[in-house]
Design an enzyme around this catalytic site. Structure first.
Site, mmCIF file in Angstrom:
data_model
loop_
_atom_site.group_PDB
_atom_site.id
_atom_site.type_symbol
_atom_site.label_atom_id
_atom_site.label_comp_id
_atom_site.label_asym_id
_atom_site.label_seq_id
_atom_site.Cartn_x
_atom_site.Cartn_y
_atom_site.Cartn_z
ATOM 1 C CG ASP A 45 -0.363 -0.093 2.525
ATOM 2 O OD1 ASP A 45 0.876 -0.205 2.604
ATOM 3 O OD2 ASP A 45 -1.104 -0.067 3.525
ATOM 4 C CG ASP A 84 0.665 -3.990 2.288
ATOM 5 O OD1 ASP A 84 0.943 -4.821 3.170
ATOM 6 O OD2 ASP A 84 1.442 -3.086 1.938
ATOM 7 C CD GLU A 115 1.004 -1.393 8.249
ATOM 8 O OE1 GLU A 115 0.798 -0.557 9.157
ATOM 9 O OE2 GLU A 115 1.362 -1.075 7.098
ATOM 10 C CD GLU A 182 8.230 0.017 7.211
ATOM 11 O OE1 GLU A 182 7.212 -0.685 7.052
ATOM 12 O OE2 GLU A 182 8.382 1.129 6.676
#
Ligand code: KIV
Length: 269
Positions: A45, A84, A115, A182
């Site tokens: 995304d 995503d 996420e 990340e």
């Protein structure tokens, strides 16, 4: 290149072969990635920022993710394709997550990425129990940028790092088969890769994860604004080696990831 499946990525982790992943959103670049032997593509995304010009990933819709997934499936079906789940399409309930994830799978995704920490593991469990492979994403969570107050390195604090590993473990126990981490210090990326049986793909997480992913625009040097510390311009470095092509940039990326040359010391937190 033979078709890459999740079983291949698991074998690569077992054999200590690094996994080379890039984001991609459109056919032309996906075809160049096929020639370069990219193992896995993330239809991220991040397209909201690098393709659409937004300041965050939040505005991206499910319909847009479906459109970009179809572009990739048509052009590099041999890569393992992770897509995503966009912000707002999965957080509310397991049923909502299933509706969004199944739409991405119908478009050709082979795994969906979500996420969040342990609190989101129930969604991972719900999806995997219904045949939808899940990739977790811990560390810096771009969809929570306003909650965390910007794009910052995560896990510098020992307690936060330990929590991050527990969060990832919760997703693995719930059935996740891949993990993205990340923007964390290299030691945290390494600890996570050791702690998990599933492959851990790092972005700004040091050289000791099981694989690497970069946003394609960043590694081609076409983003224009702020370039994160962990990014290398592979188009420029490939040109210095005598091959100024996009395919050359992707090939150099694959080689440097597999050889453990990228990321270098200058890319670490
Ligand atoms: O959307 C994306 O490109 C991502 C990467 C930052 C891993 O999630």
């Amino acid at each position: 290149m033979a078709k890459r499946r999740i079983t291949d990525l698991l074998q690569m982790k077992a054999a200590s072969e690094k996994i080379a992943m890039l984001t991609c959103y459109e056919a032309g670049f996906a075809k160049e990635m096929k020639k370069a032997g990219i193992d896995a593509i993330l239809v991220g995304d991040s397209l909201g920022m690098v393709v659409q010009g937004h300041g965050s990933t939040l505005p991206v819709t499910l319909e847009e993710m479906i459109y970009h997934t179809e572009n990739i499936v048509r052009s590099h079906p041999d890569a393992f394709i992770v897509v995503d789940l966009p912000f707002g399409s999965y957080e509310g309930s397991c049923e909502e997550a299933f509706r969004a994830a199944s739409a991405l799978m119908k478009a050709g995704a082979e795994m969906v990425k979500l996420e969040g920490g342990a609190g989101m593991a129930k969604i991972t469990a719900f999806l995997t129990a219904r045949g939808i492979p899940v990739c977790g994403h811990v560390g810096l969570l771009p969809q929570s940028v306003h909650l965390i107050g910007g794009y910052r390195v995560q896990g510098r604090d020992l307690q936060v790092a330990a929590q991050l590993i527990e969060d990832a473990r919760a997703h693995q126990s719930a059935g996740a088969q891949l993990m993205v981490v990340e923007c964390v210090p290299e030691e945290v990326g390494e600890a996570l890769s050791i702690a998990l049986d599933i492959p851990v793909i790092g972005i700004g997480a040091g050289a000791l994860t099981d694989g690497q992913v970069l946003v394609m625009h960043d590694m081609l040097g076409v983003r224009g604004d702020v370039v994160p510390r962990f990014v290398k311009n592979f188009l420029a470095s490939s040109a210095e080696k005598g091959d100024p092509s996009i395919e050359g940039a992707f090939k150099n990326y694959v080689t440097e990831v597999k050889m453990g040359v990228f990321p270098g010391k200058e890319h670490l937190f």
